[in-house]
Write an enzyme that holds these catalytic residues in place. Structure first.
Site, PDB file in Angstrom:
ATOM      1  N   CYS A  68      15.174  43.431 -19.895  1.00  0.00           N
ATOM      2  CA  CYS A  68      16.202  44.345 -20.366  1.00  0.00           C
ATOM      3  C   CYS A  68      15.793  44.700 -21.791  1.00  0.00           C
ATOM      4  O   CYS A  68      15.670  43.819 -22.637  1.00  0.00           O
ATOM      5  CB  CYS A  68      17.565  43.662 -20.364  1.00  0.00           C
ATOM      6  SG  CYS A  68      18.772  44.601 -21.312  1.00  0.00           S
ATOM      7  N   CYS A 113      22.057  43.622 -25.866  1.00  0.00           N
ATOM      8  CA  CYS A 113      22.562  43.123 -24.579  1.00  0.00           C
ATOM      9  C   CYS A 113      23.282  41.789 -24.821  1.00  0.00           C
ATOM     10  O   CYS A 113      22.742  40.904 -25.485  1.00  0.00           O
ATOM     11  CB  CYS A 113      21.404  42.945 -23.609  1.00  0.00           C
ATOM     12  SG  CYS A 113      21.914  42.231 -22.044  1.00  0.00           S
ATOM     13  N   TYR A 159      -6.402   2.031   6.447  1.00  0.00           N
ATOM     14  CA  TYR A 159      -5.529   0.913   6.065  1.00  0.00           C
ATOM     15  C   TYR A 159      -5.566  -0.299   6.994  1.00  0.00           C
ATOM     16  O   TYR A 159      -4.771  -1.216   6.841  1.00  0.00           O
ATOM     17  CB  TYR A 159      -4.099   1.386   5.861  1.00  0.00           C
ATOM     18  CG  TYR A 159      -3.507   2.133   7.040  1.00  0.00           C
ATOM     19  CD1 TYR A 159      -3.270   1.493   8.251  1.00  0.00           C
ATOM     20  CD2 TYR A 159      -3.177   3.484   6.937  1.00  0.00           C
ATOM     21  CE1 TYR A 159      -2.731   2.173   9.328  1.00  0.00           C
ATOM     22  CE2 TYR A 159      -2.633   4.177   7.998  1.00  0.00           C
ATOM     23  CZ  TYR A 159      -2.413   3.518   9.199  1.00  0.00           C
ATOM     24  OH  TYR A 159      -1.899   4.198  10.249  1.00  0.00           O
ATOM     25  N   LYS A 204       2.499   4.388   1.375  1.00  0.00           N
ATOM     26  CA  LYS A 204       2.633   4.872   2.757  1.00  0.00           C
ATOM     27  C   LYS A 204       2.354   6.369   2.752  1.00  0.00           C
ATOM     28  O   LYS A 204       3.177   7.173   2.306  1.00  0.00           O
ATOM     29  CB  LYS A 204       4.035   4.587   3.289  1.00  0.00           C
ATOM     30  CG  LYS A 204       4.186   4.968   4.742  1.00  0.00           C
ATOM     31  CD  LYS A 204       5.500   4.463   5.301  1.00  0.00           C
ATOM     32  CE  LYS A 204       5.601   4.726   6.789  1.00  0.00           C
ATOM     33  NZ  LYS A 204       5.494   6.115   7.170  1.00  0.00           N
ATOM     34  N   CYS A 239      24.330  44.634 -19.171  1.00  0.00           N
ATOM     35  CA  CYS A 239      24.668  45.748 -20.062  1.00  0.00           C
ATOM     36  C   CYS A 239      24.364  47.108 -19.438  1.00  0.00           C
ATOM     37  O   CYS A 239      24.685  48.133 -20.013  1.00  0.00           O
ATOM     38  CB  CYS A 239      23.935  45.611 -21.397  1.00  0.00           C
ATOM     39  SG  CYS A 239      22.175  45.927 -21.251  1.00  0.00           S
ATOM     40  N   LYS A 297      11.103   2.799   2.458  1.00  0.00           N
ATOM     41  CA  LYS A 297      11.129   4.272   2.440  1.00  0.00           C
ATOM     42  C   LYS A 297      12.149   4.808   1.454  1.00  0.00           C
ATOM     43  O   LYS A 297      13.222   4.254   1.295  1.00  0.00           O
ATOM     44  CB  LYS A 297      11.488   4.781   3.842  1.00  0.00           C
ATOM     45  CG  LYS A 297      10.408   4.497   4.873  1.00  0.00           C
ATOM     46  CD  LYS A 297       9.756   5.749   5.332  1.00  0.00           C
ATOM     47  CE  LYS A 297      10.257   6.213   6.661  1.00  0.00           C
ATOM     48  NZ  LYS A 297       9.626   7.439   7.112  1.00  0.00           N
ATOM     49  N   GLU A 330       0.864  -1.193   0.000  1.00  0.00           N
ATOM     50  CA  GLU A 330       0.000   0.000   0.000  1.00  0.00           C
ATOM     51  C   GLU A 330       0.890   1.229   0.000  1.00  0.00           C
ATOM     52  O   GLU A 330       1.954   1.201   0.615  1.00  0.00           O
ATOM     53  CB  GLU A 330      -0.829   0.060   1.298  1.00  0.00           C
ATOM     54  CG  GLU A 330      -1.780  -1.071   1.471  1.00  0.00           C
ATOM     55  CD  GLU A 330      -2.186  -1.271   2.934  1.00  0.00           C
ATOM     56  OE1 GLU A 330      -1.882  -0.407   3.787  1.00  0.00           O
ATOM     57  OE2 GLU A 330      -2.790  -2.304   3.215  1.00  0.00           O
ATOM     58  N   CYS A 333      20.165  46.446 -15.954  1.00  0.00           N
ATOM     59  CA  CYS A 333      20.517  45.102 -16.416  1.00  0.00           C
ATOM     60  C   CYS A 333      21.904  44.738 -15.888  1.00  0.00           C
ATOM     61  O   CYS A 333      22.850  45.508 -16.067  1.00  0.00           O
ATOM     62  CB  CYS A 333      20.502  45.052 -17.940  1.00  0.00           C
ATOM     63  SG  CYS A 333      21.135  43.493 -18.566  1.00  0.00           S
ATOM     64  N   ASP A 372       1.952  10.068   3.690  1.00  0.00           N
ATOM     65  CA  ASP A 372       2.686  10.940   4.597  1.00  0.00           C
ATOM     66  C   ASP A 372       1.715  11.923   5.226  1.00  0.00           C
ATOM     67  O   ASP A 372       1.624  13.077   4.828  1.00  0.00           O
ATOM     68  CB  ASP A 372       3.789  11.669   3.828  1.00  0.00           C
ATOM     69  CG  ASP A 372       4.866  12.182   4.745  1.00  0.00           C
ATOM     70  OD1 ASP A 372       4.818  11.865   5.954  1.00  0.00           O
ATOM     71  OD2 ASP A 372       5.766  12.896   4.269  1.00  0.00           O
TER      72      ASP A 372
HETATM   73  S1  IVH Z   1       0.157   0.104   8.804  1.00  0.00           S
HETATM   74  C1  IVH Z   1       1.871  -1.202  13.269  1.00  0.00           C
HETATM   75  N1  IVH Z   1      -0.363   1.205   6.510  1.00  0.00           N
HETATM   76  O1  IVH Z   1       3.059   4.832   8.829  1.00  0.00           O
HETATM   77  C2  IVH Z   1       1.694  -0.051  12.408  1.00  0.00           C
HETATM   78  N2  IVH Z   1       0.707   2.537   8.144  1.00  0.00           N
HETATM   79  O2  IVH Z   1       5.357   3.866  11.063  1.00  0.00           O
HETATM   80  C3  IVH Z   1       0.944  -0.439  11.180  1.00  0.00           C
HETATM   81  N3  IVH Z   1       1.145   4.841   7.449  1.00  0.00           N
HETATM   82  O3  IVH Z   1       2.092   5.626  12.042  1.00  0.00           O
HETATM   83  C4  IVH Z   1       0.762   0.708  10.311  1.00  0.00           C
HETATM   84  N4  IVH Z   1       0.271   4.678   5.449  1.00  0.00           N
HETATM   85  O4  IVH Z   1       0.727   6.589  10.224  1.00  0.00           O
HETATM   86  C5  IVH Z   1       0.170   1.390   7.733  1.00  0.00           C
HETATM   87  N5  IVH Z   1      -0.914   2.042   4.440  1.00  0.00           N
HETATM   88  C6  IVH Z   1      -0.395   2.230   5.643  1.00  0.00           C
HETATM   89  C7  IVH Z   1       0.149   3.459   6.051  1.00  0.00           C
HETATM   90  C8  IVH Z   1       0.697   3.572   7.313  1.00  0.00           C
HETATM   91  C9  IVH Z   1       0.865   5.469   6.320  1.00  0.00           C
HETATM   92  C10 IVH Z   1       1.829   5.440   8.604  1.00  0.00           C
HETATM   93  C11 IVH Z   1       1.083   5.299   9.879  1.00  0.00           C
HETATM   94  C12 IVH Z   1       2.050   4.802  10.921  1.00  0.00           C
HETATM   95  C13 IVH Z   1       3.352   4.863  10.203  1.00  0.00           C
HETATM   96  C14 IVH Z   1       4.132   3.604  10.505  1.00  0.00           C
END
Ligand code: IVH
Length: 670
Positions: free
Chosen positions: A429, A434, A230, A120, A414, A318, A118, A411, A122
């Protein structure tokens, strides 16, 4: 009107709540609205007025209850029913495969291991507690054991169901997900903050966190936050055997699960997808900082367990972050080949997304002051895809003694007085002689119209400084022997460069026209001129009226073009280039391509993230579209990147469709 009985009122309230909830779900969870905003507003307004008349009939899961709680003094601490752990990370294939190996060893069986991956997100982790299907509490992750009760704020996020869908909900259920601010929302928010003269949010995650921790939930409600759900925390009575089934269950019960989740049968496939996503991440309208990889089977997960609240059954793959902070050393000015003053930032070198960055583009004075950045500030820089990094804004208060940026009055090359034509964002300019124009014309030529392999900006600068090449004809008179005298050139590299220059004599006529730096002649006009006149001689002899007959050329531009061709120096340049073998006759390749977009006309404005404008134009033309410089009623669509100019306003005024970069990608994919 006859007064309704209490029963009628209840019935209508139920209907309205169901309809409003249905449309909220279609819009915010499925992203597939069924009705217009106006129709939705009508239903919502009817519901609020009916509830105002009958406050005793308001229920906690009514869609009107998403805002309205009085501002809270501070957030209560609440304990999660099951702790919210965190993820161990892997950063390359090697550590990923090592983890898979460890999983296999610990499971100690021949049973295959499948994974779910999935994005991740942010953002900010939250836990939503549902009791008998009703959302009763929403909390931040906090330290994983205790979080803050932000229920009223979470309720304002329309993608979060106040009551889950489906019959027979579990008595207690914790749903886990990530609240985030889409990039488009982040940019808009910062624009609003900038207008108020306040400090900008450094990145979408901070902005999302700040929005969710507002004391006044109406502020949270005004931010376009959303959620990707998730997983599950505490749950009773659910018969599920895999994470994939958990996600399906959540989706079926009205939760927003990420459509990019995938179930994969091998760790090799996982590794490949992680690599794909590193490039693909920039196409999303939200930031992801990696890919989460989970062992799918819940039975296998249970065997693997966790270490210090980090599950052994999951890892976060990551990447290096795409934003960083560094010092803005200086705002330097480069005078372009049209005389436009282009400011750019000299930065203290810093690693962003695995690349060292020491320069960033700045568009113009307004852009710099809107971003509120000054020489000496620590700034936030962002890289998206392979394009030049951008400065998002200052990372904190301005350093002492710094001053807002002003364009120079003269400028830098020039000394001519700088002008800023009315209605334009760029300073210029005005001096046609120039020196910058000469060098920039050469750099533009080798990188743009002629696209000479192995001959780039750096080499042109050196040749210019050594006075070996001061004009386009000089470039075509350059010899291998001259190149061999420069540091770094050997027999082979010098031959290659000379061959590439020689080869560029075949550059089509329209591109040659573009390279001549005729005022206001861009890609589109150059092509139209080439097609219309067919040769340099005919164009040079054409009157202003005749030039005006060319598609898309108005009187002012026609006059400027005719004037350029009546200048003796310019005519000498054309003759010289012709004598050196460059093409001044239109070739068959100047005719438009037939393709799926034949008959459509697009205009490109603003800065695109994933393409240069030239790439976008070429891509569209390859599909048969025409790309125009100005918007008219006949324009099929305007493709607007970041900081679009007056063309966007014009499109809106004329009711011409406006497309974003994602839509452009769709067109190019066909
Ligand atoms: S599963 C036991 N799935 O990532 C933790 N986390 O360090 C299981 N996060 O604090 C987390 N997308 O905020 C999971 N698809 C995803 C995620 C996700 C973002 C973040 C979450 C968590 C950190 C894990």
């Amino acid at each position: 009107m006859a007064t309704r009985t209490q029963k009628d009122v209840q019935k209508r309230l139920d209907e309205l709540r169901e309809e409003v909830n249905h449309h909220l779900y279609r819009y915010h969870v499925l992203d597939e609205p069924e009705v217009s905003d106006a129709e939705y507003d009508r239903l919502y307004d009817e519901l609020t007025s009916l509830e105002e008349e009958h406050p005793d009939l308001i229920t906690p899961d009514s869609p009107t209850q998403r805002v309205g709680a009085p501002p809270s003094e501070r957030f209560q601490k609440v304990e999660h029913l099951t702790p919210m752990g965190s993820l161990e990370k892997v950063t390359d294939d090697e550590s990923l495969f090592k983890w898979a190996e460890d999983v296999r060893k610990r499971l100690d069986s021949d049973e295959p291991v499948a994974y779910v991956i999935e994005p991740k997100i942010d953002g900010l982790a939250v836990s939503l507690t549902y009791e008998d299907g009703l959302l009763t509490r929403g909390a931040t992750r906090g330290d994983g054991i205790q979080g803050e009760d932000v229920t009223v704020n979470l309720k304002t996020i329309k993608a979060i169901p106040l009551r889950m869908q489906g019959d027979g909900p579990p008595a207690v259920l914790e749903v886990r997900g990530e609240v985030y601010l889409p990039l488009s929302g982040f940019r808009e928010l910062n624009e609003r903050i900038a207008e108020l003269g306040q400090k900008l949010a450094p990145n979408p995650r901070n902005a999302a966190a700040g929005s969710l921790r507002q004391k006044d939930s109406s502020i949270t409600a005004s931010r376009p936050l959303s959620i990707w759900v998730y997983g599950l925390g505490a749950h009773e009575g659910l018969q599920l055997s895999s994470h994939w089934e958990e996600l399906e269950w959540l989706r079926e019960h009205g939760f927003r699960t990420n459509p990019f989740a995938e179930r994969l049968e091998s760790i090799e496939e996982v590794a490949k997808r992680c690599r794909d996503w590193e490039r693909g991440r920039t196409e999303l309208d939200y930031e992801i900082d990696g890919i989460v990889i989970k062992v799918d089977s819940l039975e296998q997960q249970a065997i693997l367990g966790a270490l210090h609240s980090r599950p052994r059954w999951a890892r976060a793959f990551k990447w290096a972050p795409m934003t960083a902070q560094t010092k803005l050393l200086k705002i330097a000015i480069r005078v372009g080949r049209t005389g436009a003053l282009n400011p750019w930032a000299m930065l203290e070198p810093v690693q962003v997304g695995g690349v060292t960055v020491s320069k960033a583009t700045l568009h113009n004075e307004e852009d710099i002051n809107r971003k509120d950045i000054r020489e000496g500030d620590v700034v936030i820089i962002q890289r998206a895809g392979d394009v030049i990094p951008q400065i998002v804004g200052p990372a904190g208060p301005h350093a002492k003694g710094t001053k807002p940026f002003r364009m120079p009055k003269k400028c830098p090359l020039c000394g001519a007085n700088i002008v800023k034509p009315k209605g334009e964002a760029m300073h210029r300019c005005p001096n046609r002689a120039c020196p910058s124009r000469g060098l920039e014309t050469l750099i533009n030529w080798v990188q743009g119209p002629a696209d000479i392999e192995g001959v780039g900006e750096q080499l042109m600068r050196r040749l210019w400084e050594l006075e070996l090449v001061r004009s386009l004809p000089d470039l075509y008179r350059l010899s291998k022997e001259q190149l061999l005298e420069l540091d770094g050139f050997q027999e082979k590299s010098a031959s290659n460069a000379i061959d590439a220059i020689e080869h560029s004599k075949r550059t089509p006529f329209s591109r040659v026209l573009l390279g001549l730096n005729i005022p206001d002649v861009g890609w589109v006009t150059a092509q139209n001129l080439a097609r219309h006149f067919g040769s340099g001689d005919r164009l040079a002899q054409a009157s202003q009226e005749e030039i005006q007959d060319v598609e898309g050329i108005g009187p002012e531009r026609a006059e400027a073009i005719a004037e350029w061709f009546s200048d003796k120096d310019n005519l000498r340049l054309v003759e010289e280039l012709k004598g050196l073998g460059l093409r001044f006759e239109a070739g068959p390749e100047e005719r438009p391509v037939e393709g799926p977009l034949t008959g459509s006309t697009y205009v490109i404005t603003g800065t695109l993230e994933g393409f240069s404008r030239d790439e976008a134009r070429k891509g569209l033309e390859a599909k048969g579209a025409r790309v125009a410089d100005s918007v008219s009623k006949k324009t099929t669509g305007v493709i607007a990147g970041e900081s679009p100019g007056s063309k966007l306003a014009k499109a809106e005024q004329l009711g011409v469709a406006v497309l974003d970069e994602a839509a452009l990608k769709g067109l190019l994919r066909g």
